[in-house]
Design a protein around this motif. Sequence first.
Motif, PDB file in Angstrom:
ATOM      1  N   SER A 124       3.979   5.561  -5.644  1.00 28.18           N
ATOM      2  CA  SER A 124       3.904   5.652  -7.101  1.00 28.18           C
ATOM      3  C   SER A 124       2.951   6.760  -7.535  1.00 28.18           C
ATOM      4  N   LEU A 125       1.840   6.876  -6.838  1.00 26.01           N
ATOM      5  CA  LEU A 125       0.893   7.953  -7.148  1.00 26.01           C
ATOM      6  C   LEU A 125       1.518   9.313  -6.884  1.00 26.01           C
ATOM      7  N   VAL A 126       2.203   9.454  -5.763  1.00 23.44           N
ATOM      8  CA  VAL A 126       2.834  10.728  -5.427  1.00 23.44           C
ATOM      9  C   VAL A 126       3.951  11.059  -6.414  1.00 23.44           C
TER      10      VAL A 126
ATOM     11  N   SER B 137       0.835  -1.204   0.000  1.00 20.52           N
ATOM     12  CA  SER B 137       0.000   0.000   0.000  1.00 20.52           C
ATOM     13  C   SER B 137       0.870   1.254   0.000  1.00 20.52           C
ATOM     14  N   ILE B 138       2.009   1.212   0.682  1.00 19.46           N
ATOM     15  CA  ILE B 138       2.939   2.343   0.661  1.00 19.46           C
ATOM     16  C   ILE B 138       3.555   2.498  -0.724  1.00 19.46           C
TER      17      ILE B 138
ATOM     18  N   ILE C  66       2.194   1.675  -3.627  1.00 20.29           N
ATOM     19  CA  ILE C  66       1.186   2.224  -4.532  1.00 20.29           C
ATOM     20  C   ILE C  66       0.983   3.711  -4.271  1.00 20.29           C
ATOM     21  N   LEU C  67       0.952   4.093  -3.006  1.00 20.11           N
ATOM     22  CA  LEU C  67       0.819   5.507  -2.665  1.00 20.11           C
ATOM     23  C   LEU C  67       2.042   6.300  -3.121  1.00 20.11           C
TER      24      LEU C  67
END
Length: 88
Positions: free
Chosen positions: A60-62, A54-55, A57-58
């Motif tokens: 990657s979004l940032v 989850s970190i 994926i977050l």
Amino acid sequence: MTVLLLSVVASWNNYFLPLVMLSDNRLFPVTVGIGLWQSTASTYGAAGGQSLWSIIILGSLVSVIPLIIAFLTLQKYWQGGLAIGSLK
């Protein structure tokens, strides 16, 4: 404008040069850090690695947000340059 956008994306996504040149983990760029987190999550398996995914994926979004802002900000110049180049 196209060359500027492509060079910004290429330098932002640079992975191998910082991986080879930098020895301190605190100096790694976002792309290398996410890659290291991914390898750590893969080695720990389902128990400890699930929270890391989850970190990742977050992160990657940032890491994509500045590129999206650059494209949206420079879009009018990019489209204008394409339109001028198409005239005879």
